[in-house]
Scaffold this active site. Structure first.
Site, PDB file in Angstrom:
ATOM      1  CB  ALA A 119    -110.408 104.192  56.121  1.00  0.00           C
ATOM      2  CG  PHE A 129    -118.338 105.506  55.691  1.00  0.00           C
ATOM      3  CD1 PHE A 129    -119.235 104.453  55.794  1.00  0.00           C
ATOM      4  CD2 PHE A 129    -117.919 106.125  56.849  1.00  0.00           C
ATOM      5  CE1 PHE A 129    -119.692 104.020  57.029  1.00  0.00           C
ATOM      6  CE2 PHE A 129    -118.370 105.699  58.085  1.00  0.00           C
ATOM      7  CZ  PHE A 129    -119.260 104.641  58.176  1.00  0.00           C
ATOM      8  CG  ASP A 130    -120.675 108.330  58.028  1.00  0.00           C
ATOM      9  OD1 ASP A 130    -119.470 108.258  57.734  1.00  0.00           O
ATOM     10  OD2 ASP A 130    -121.086 108.199  59.199  1.00  0.00           O
ATOM     11  CG  HIS A 141    -125.459 108.654  61.387  1.00  0.00           C
ATOM     12  ND1 HIS A 141    -125.233 109.488  60.322  1.00  0.00           N
ATOM     13  CD2 HIS A 141    -124.267 108.061  61.647  1.00  0.00           C
ATOM     14  CE1 HIS A 141    -123.971 109.401  59.953  1.00  0.00           C
ATOM     15  NE2 HIS A 141    -123.361 108.551  60.741  1.00  0.00           N
ATOM     16  CE  LYS A 178    -112.151 104.586  60.122  1.00  0.00           C
ATOM     17  NZ  LYS A 178    -112.328 106.048  60.157  1.00  0.00           N
ATOM     18  CG  ASP A 217    -112.190 106.398  52.144  1.00  0.00           C
ATOM     19  OD1 ASP A 217    -111.298 106.189  52.994  1.00  0.00           O
ATOM     20  OD2 ASP A 217    -113.371 106.626  52.464  1.00  0.00           O
ATOM     21  CE1 TYR A 242     -98.505 126.425  65.293  1.00  0.00           C
ATOM     22  CE2 TYR A 242     -97.079 126.818  63.404  1.00  0.00           C
ATOM     23  CZ  TYR A 242     -98.335 126.873  63.993  1.00  0.00           C
ATOM     24  OH  TYR A 242     -99.400 127.377  63.294  1.00  0.00           O
TER      25      TYR A 242
END
Length: 459
Positions: free
Chosen positions: A218, A125-126, A450, A259, A216, A73
């Site tokens: 990714a 992005f979304d 979406h 990614k 960001d 943990y």
């Protein structure tokens, strides 16, 4: 001319059987899914291009690491491994594990946007846009104008429009802007890269006005490969050195490790400032679990530590980008419009040009995604007005800058033959494009619609 294609720098050790349904079966499946590709069962999909996030194939070394994962943990051995690797790659002193990219946004963005009205990005992005809005702010996109012309041959279509950025800051007031976000690569603009020069210029503007600058990250490795190919300053640099140059100007970053780190689950937050990091740690404990596991299992953390290093290998990246280049070349032969030059993780079909008779409010990119499934069992997704959603203040449908149907290619999963099936399907669809109808939404949630909206074809 034969397309340039870089062969796989690996060999296949295990395979997963696929099944192709008949067209009649696919018609039935998509209707039962309310014409939302997210509702399709994966067993009913032949080639799944819905996303490149968490859908890659892990290496034998990563799978071996799974068996070594420490599930303690607190203070697990794999936690210290991923810390060491991430600090080396990104050059940031403070790294926090979370379970995926949107979790990183959920933790970090409310801190940066506390009491602020706006976030400005080359393109949100979304999930980033959603978390900006959930924090009570509004998301503003500021991509270079070259990105809006899908036929324009411009090396860095993902760049921030720095003149417009400074104009926004002066109009809105620097005190009202919580963060400036650089998305690399720029997903919503078609997986397009951002130059290191542009990152530096954007950071200088942020520093000038006292605004936090966030990356960001990714697809940071794919972005770095494009920089090496296209930015003269870095033509002789290693991918590792380009990454360091990209991140040295950032205050913080969020990252979906699903990614470019080629894992099925995982995310990171990086901070340069210790005070900001202390706030991140406290929110992580509330939402993700203790800081040394951040909502992840030890086996996934171990795979992440190894995947971070595999994802920056130049031979792998050459093959990875080569797949996009091969598919794009096939589409050129068939006269299929897409965002060019092709980006890093996907090919973005220009549905507005392929289906010009369908208006934005009848969602041409979603219509093309549905038609791809009907044609060949291929699942893609809309990156257009359907995904963009409604204005959070007026409730009216927004018109996206692009109407893209994204073909996101999972890493190390599909072969050149699969890419040929995709190209052939699009060429077949083009021949009957004028007969394809648009769609209307019959049920939708207020945010990130979406994923769960229900649609019907317009008769």
């Amino acid at each position: 001319m034969k397309p340039i294609y870089f062969p796989e720098p690996f060999r296949i050790k295990s395979v997963e059987p696929l099944k192709m349904l008949t067209r009649e079966e696919r018609e039935e499946k998509i209707a039962k899914a309310d014409y939302n590709v997210f509702y399709l069962a994966s067993k009913d999909v032949y080639i799944d291009l819905l996303t490149d996030s968490g859908t890659g194939a892990m290496s034998s070394d990563q799978w071996a690491g799974v068996m070594l994962g420490d599930e303690s943990y607190a203070g697990a051995d794999c936690y210290f491994k991923v810390q060491e690797v991430a600090k080396k790659i990104f050059g940031m002193p403070y790294i926090q594990l979370v379970h995926q990219g949107r979790a990183a946004e959920k933790v970090l963005l409310p801190i940066l946007l506390n009491g602020k009205k706006y976030a400005i990005s080359n393109m949100h992005f979304d999930t980033t846009r959603a978390h900006v809005e959930l924090a009570g702010a509004r998301a503003i996109d500021c991509v270079v104008p070259e990105a809006l012309d899908t036929t324009a041959q411009y090396d860095f279509k993902g760049n921030m429009d720095c003149k417009r950025l400074e104009k926004y800051i002066n109009e809105l007031g620097a005190e009202n802007i919580g963060v400036i976000i650089m998305t690399i690569t720029n997903n919503s603009a078609g997986g397009q890269p951002v130059s290191v020069k542009n990152i530096r210029e954007t950071r200088a503007i942020a520093r000038k006005y006292g605004i936090k600058f966030m990356i960001d990250a990714a697809r940071y490795a794919e972005n770095s490969y494009f920089v090496k190919q296209r930015e003269p300053e870095f033509k002789n640099s290693s991918i590792a050195d380009i990454i360091k140059a990209s991140f040295e100007d950032a205050d913080c970053f969020t990252m979906s490790s699903k990614k470019d780190a080629i894992v099925n689950m995982g995310g990171l937050i990086g901070c340069r400032d210790k005070e900001l990091f202390e706030l991140v740690k406290q929110r992580t404990i509330s939402f993700e679990g203790f800081i040394t596991y951040g909502g992840m299992s030890g086996r996934d953390i171990e795979a992440l530590a190894r995947g971070l290093e595999e994802g920056v290998d130049e031979n792998y990246l050459r093959y990875r980008i080569g797949q996009m280049q091969y598919l794009a070349a096939r589409l050129d032969e068939g006269g299929i419009p897409y965002q060019s030059p092709v980006g890093g993780h996907a090919v973005f079909i220009d549905a507005k040009k392929l289906l010009p008779h369908i208006p934005y409010y009848e969602f041409p990119a979603q219509a093309l995604a549905i038609e791809l499934y009907r044609e060949a069992g291929i699942r893609a997704c809309d990156i257009g007005s359907y995904m963009l959603g409604n204005d959070p203040d007026t409730g009216k449908q927004l018109e996206a800058e692009f109407e893209f149907t994204r073909l996101a290619i999972p890493r190390r999963v599909y072969t050149q033959s699969h890419l040929d099936v995709i190209a052939d399907a699009l060429i077949n669809i083009k021949e009957r494009a004028s007969s394809i109808k648009g769609y209307k939404i019959v049920e939708e949630p207020p945010i990130l619609r979406h994923f769960t909206a229900k649609l019907k074809p317009i008769k």
